[in-house]
Design a protein around this motif. Structure first.
Motif, PDB file in Angstrom:
ATOM      1  N   LEU A  11       7.210  -3.919  -9.944  1.00 28.03           N
ATOM      2  CA  LEU A  11       7.492  -4.458  -8.439  1.00 28.03           C
ATOM      3  C   LEU A  11       6.016  -4.370  -7.854  1.00 28.03           C
ATOM      4  O   LEU A  11       5.483  -3.573  -7.856  1.00 28.03           O
ATOM      5  CB  LEU A  11       8.428  -3.783  -7.957  1.00 28.03           C
ATOM      6  N   VAL A  12       5.865  -5.536  -7.157  1.00 28.26           N
ATOM      7  CA  VAL A  12       4.568  -5.724  -6.559  1.00 28.26           C
ATOM      8  C   VAL A  12       4.749  -6.618  -5.285  1.00 28.26           C
ATOM      9  O   VAL A  12       5.556  -7.326  -5.334  1.00 28.26           O
ATOM     10  CB  VAL A  12       3.509  -6.413  -7.483  1.00 28.26           C
ATOM     11  N   GLN A  82      -3.591 -11.253 -16.962  1.00 29.54           N
ATOM     12  CA  GLN A  82      -3.972 -10.706 -15.643  1.00 29.54           C
ATOM     13  C   GLN A  82      -3.384 -11.769 -14.513  1.00 29.54           C
ATOM     14  O   GLN A  82      -3.824 -12.882 -14.519  1.00 29.54           O
ATOM     15  CB  GLN A  82      -5.270 -10.623 -15.398  1.00 29.54           C
ATOM     16  N   MET A  83      -2.618 -11.274 -13.713  1.00 25.43           N
ATOM     17  CA  MET A  83      -1.788 -11.985 -12.607  1.00 25.43           C
ATOM     18  C   MET A  83      -2.549 -11.431 -11.116  1.00 25.43           C
ATOM     19  O   MET A  83      -2.109 -10.242 -10.818  1.00 25.43           O
ATOM     20  CB  MET A  83      -0.419 -11.869 -12.572  1.00 25.43           C
ATOM     21  N   ASN A  84      -2.953 -12.263 -10.589  1.00 28.97           N
ATOM     22  CA  ASN A  84      -3.649 -11.890  -9.276  1.00 28.97           C
ATOM     23  C   ASN A  84      -2.768 -12.996  -8.219  1.00 28.97           C
ATOM     24  O   ASN A  84      -2.461 -13.970  -8.688  1.00 28.97           O
ATOM     25  CB  ASN A  84      -5.261 -12.231  -9.262  1.00 28.97           C
ATOM     26  N   SER A  85      -3.118 -12.646  -6.950  1.00 29.13           N
ATOM     27  CA  SER A  85      -2.511 -13.216  -5.858  1.00 29.13           C
ATOM     28  C   SER A  85      -1.023 -13.791  -6.131  1.00 29.13           C
ATOM     29  O   SER A  85      -0.841 -14.787  -5.954  1.00 29.13           O
ATOM     30  CB  SER A  85      -3.304 -14.515  -5.615  1.00 29.13           C
ATOM     31  N   LEU A  86      -0.320 -12.845  -6.512  1.00 31.91           N
ATOM     32  CA  LEU A  86       1.015 -12.994  -6.975  1.00 31.91           C
ATOM     33  C   LEU A  86       1.847 -13.429  -5.779  1.00 31.91           C
ATOM     34  O   LEU A  86       1.659 -12.872  -4.636  1.00 31.91           O
ATOM     35  CB  LEU A  86       1.745 -11.858  -7.517  1.00 31.91           C
ATOM     36  N   LYS A  87       2.863 -14.182  -6.235  1.00 32.43           N
ATOM     37  CA  LYS A  87       3.829 -15.073  -5.090  1.00 32.43           C
ATOM     38  C   LYS A  87       5.159 -14.612  -5.556  1.00 32.43           C
ATOM     39  O   LYS A  87       5.603 -14.364  -6.609  1.00 32.43           O
ATOM     40  CB  LYS A  87       3.494 -16.429  -5.107  1.00 32.43           C
ATOM     41  N   PRO A  88       5.965 -14.695  -4.297  1.00 27.90           N
ATOM     42  CA  PRO A  88       7.598 -14.207  -4.743  1.00 27.90           C
ATOM     43  C   PRO A  88       8.045 -15.395  -5.826  1.00 27.90           C
ATOM     44  O   PRO A  88       8.907 -15.131  -6.645  1.00 27.90           O
ATOM     45  CB  PRO A  88       8.280 -14.585  -3.358  1.00 27.90           C
ATOM     46  N   GLU A  89       7.581 -16.424  -5.892  1.00 28.37           N
ATOM     47  CA  GLU A  89       8.191 -17.495  -6.876  1.00 28.37           C
ATOM     48  C   GLU A  89       7.739 -17.199  -8.263  1.00 28.37           C
ATOM     49  O   GLU A  89       7.994 -17.812  -9.209  1.00 28.37           O
ATOM     50  CB  GLU A  89       7.779 -18.949  -6.547  1.00 28.37           C
ATOM     51  N   ASP A  90       6.772 -16.253  -8.515  1.00 30.12           N
ATOM     52  CA  ASP A  90       6.321 -15.673  -9.779  1.00 30.12           C
ATOM     53  C   ASP A  90       7.144 -14.591 -10.531  1.00 30.12           C
ATOM     54  O   ASP A  90       7.276 -14.352 -11.638  1.00 30.12           O
ATOM     55  CB  ASP A  90       4.903 -14.948  -9.877  1.00 30.12           C
ATOM     56  N   THR A 119       8.678  -8.322 -10.498  1.00 29.26           N
ATOM     57  CA  THR A 119       9.340  -9.026  -9.309  1.00 29.26           C
ATOM     58  C   THR A 119       8.280  -8.904  -8.129  1.00 29.26           C
ATOM     59  O   THR A 119       7.690  -7.700  -7.974  1.00 29.26           O
ATOM     60  CB  THR A 119      10.454  -7.896  -9.024  1.00 29.26           C
ATOM     61  N   VAL A 120       8.147  -9.870  -7.535  1.00 26.16           N
ATOM     62  CA  VAL A 120       7.381 -10.000  -6.399  1.00 26.16           C
ATOM     63  C   VAL A 120       7.972 -10.280  -5.225  1.00 26.16           C
ATOM     64  O   VAL A 120       8.727 -10.990  -4.886  1.00 26.16           O
ATOM     65  CB  VAL A 120       6.248 -11.136  -6.361  1.00 26.16           C
ATOM     66  N   SER A 121       7.647  -9.184  -4.042  1.00 24.33           N
ATOM     67  CA  SER A 121       8.567  -9.010  -2.689  1.00 24.33           C
ATOM     68  C   SER A 121       7.555  -9.714  -1.893  1.00 24.33           C
ATOM     69  O   SER A 121       6.356  -9.680  -1.889  1.00 24.33           O
ATOM     70  CB  SER A 121       8.890  -7.473  -2.579  1.00 24.33           C
ATOM     71  N   SER A 122       8.241 -10.289  -0.925  1.00 25.99           N
ATOM     72  CA  SER A 122       7.584 -11.129   0.187  1.00 25.99           C
ATOM     73  C   SER A 122       7.250 -10.152   1.409  1.00 25.99           C
ATOM     74  O   SER A 122       7.764  -9.087   1.436  1.00 25.99           O
ATOM     75  CB  SER A 122       8.401 -12.265   0.733  1.00 25.99           C
TER      76      SER A 122
END
Length: 122
Positions: A11-12, A82-90, A119-122
């Motif tokens: 979760l991020v 490597q996943m940066n600038s994650l968005k909720p839609e990711d 899981t990307v929280s807004s």
């Protein structure tokens, strides 16, 4: 037979970063193109990124281009995302997969891992 095991999900918050790993065993890792895919609830599995066996050729989905980077270590038999600038839609379950060709088509990947939740929280 190649076995793939993903790790690194979690979760991020939006804007954060995660690095996924996929460890391979049971085959000649360096002979396969390796890809990452994801599947969100209620949606079809979709292509995210792929890397040729030496890592010299990579492709990305437009939705992650500039934010995600695929890399591989053929000594450790591991591919990374490597996943940066994650968005909720990711938010999705992320899978790694192995193919004999550098392709973006899900059906052409022969071996799959069990997936790791991001899981990307807004």
């Amino acid at each position: 037979q190649v076995q793939l095991v993903e790790s690194g999900g979690g979760l991020v918050q939006a804007g954060g970063s995660l690095r996924l790993s996929c460890a391979a065993s049971g085959g000649t890792f360096s002979s396969y193109a390796m890809g990452w895919f994801r599947q969100a609830p209620g949606k079809e599995r979709e292509f995210v990124a792929t890397s040729s066996w030496r890592g010299g050729v990579t492709y990305y989905a437009d939705s992650v281009k500039g934010r995600f980077t695929i890399s591989r270590d053929n000594v450790k038999n591991t591919v990374y995302l490597q996943m940066n600038s994650l968005k909720p839609e990711d938010t999705a379950v992320y899978y790694c997969a192995a193919s004999e060709r550098v392709v973006t088509t899900t059906a052409l990947y022969k071996y799959w891992g069990q997936g790791t939740q991001v899981t990307v929280s807004s």
